[in-house]
Write a protein that holds these residues in place. Sequence first.
Motif, short mmCIF file in Angstrom:
data_model
loop_
_atom_site.label_atom_id
_atom_site.label_comp_id
_atom_site.label_asym_id
_atom_site.label_seq_id
_atom_site.Cartn_x
_atom_site.Cartn_y
_atom_site.Cartn_z
N THR A 31 -42.78 1.60 26.52
CA THR A 31 -41.57 2.00 27.28
C THR A 31 -41.40 3.60 26.76
OG1 THR A 31 -40.55 -0.10 26.92
CG2 THR A 31 -39.11 1.59 27.62
N VAL A 32 -41.17 4.24 27.62
CA VAL A 32 -40.53 5.51 27.07
C VAL A 32 -39.28 5.94 27.66
CG1 VAL A 32 -43.09 6.52 26.89
CG2 VAL A 32 -42.01 6.61 28.97
N ARG A 33 -38.49 6.87 27.09
CA ARG A 33 -37.01 7.55 27.82
C ARG A 33 -37.47 8.49 28.70
NH1 ARG A 33 -32.82 5.34 26.80
NH2 ARG A 33 -33.40 4.67 24.78
N GLU A 34 -36.70 8.12 29.70
CA GLU A 34 -36.94 9.46 30.65
C GLU A 34 -36.22 10.73 30.20
OE1 GLU A 34 -36.26 9.71 35.42
OE2 GLU A 34 -34.55 8.74 34.34
N TYR A 68 -39.55 5.92 22.56
CA TYR A 68 -40.70 5.12 23.02
C TYR A 68 -40.41 3.70 22.14
CZ TYR A 68 -43.80 6.16 19.00
OH TYR A 68 -44.01 6.33 17.46
N HIS A 69 -41.10 2.65 22.69
CA HIS A 69 -41.37 1.37 22.19
C HIS A 69 -42.75 0.85 22.46
CE1 HIS A 69 -36.93 0.87 21.69
NE2 HIS A 69 -37.01 1.47 22.92
N CYS A 95 -35.27 4.33 31.48
CA CYS A 95 -36.52 4.15 30.68
C CYS A 95 -37.78 4.06 31.65
CB CYS A 95 -36.56 3.19 29.42
SG CYS A 95 -35.40 3.70 28.25
N TRP A 96 -39.00 4.63 31.43
CA TRP A 96 -40.00 4.09 32.11
C TRP A 96 -40.82 2.91 31.20
CZ3 TRP A 96 -41.69 5.47 36.68
CH2 TRP A 96 -41.07 6.48 37.39
#
Length: 108
Positions: A31-34, A68-69, A95-96
């Motif tokens: 996961t990444v923050r847009e 990110y995760h 988030c992507w």
Amino acid sequence: FFFQAEDGIRDVAVTGVQTCALPISDARIVTVREGVLDPSWLGRRLTVPMLDDIERAGIDPCGEHGEYHTVVLDAPLFASPLHVTFGEQVLRSGCWAVDLEETDALRV
């Protein structure tokens, strides 16, 4: 026990992720923050060279601000590694994220 974020991520990449004194052999970004990181980061393994990319992006190396995760796919405490395929990338709530599907180890 405290450490600098940069030292922590270097330990992650060189010796395996060090979380609560437990080493992790393979952690991937899921996961990444847009607006902070783009979807090309999804599926990337945490490595030392990646630290330079993270620093250039101006984000906390450990993702402490939700940049990110990760998901852990292998660690010494696991009976065996998790085998996954990375599927569709979706944008939800800013988030992507990448869908993961467990696969048979023989098909990896």
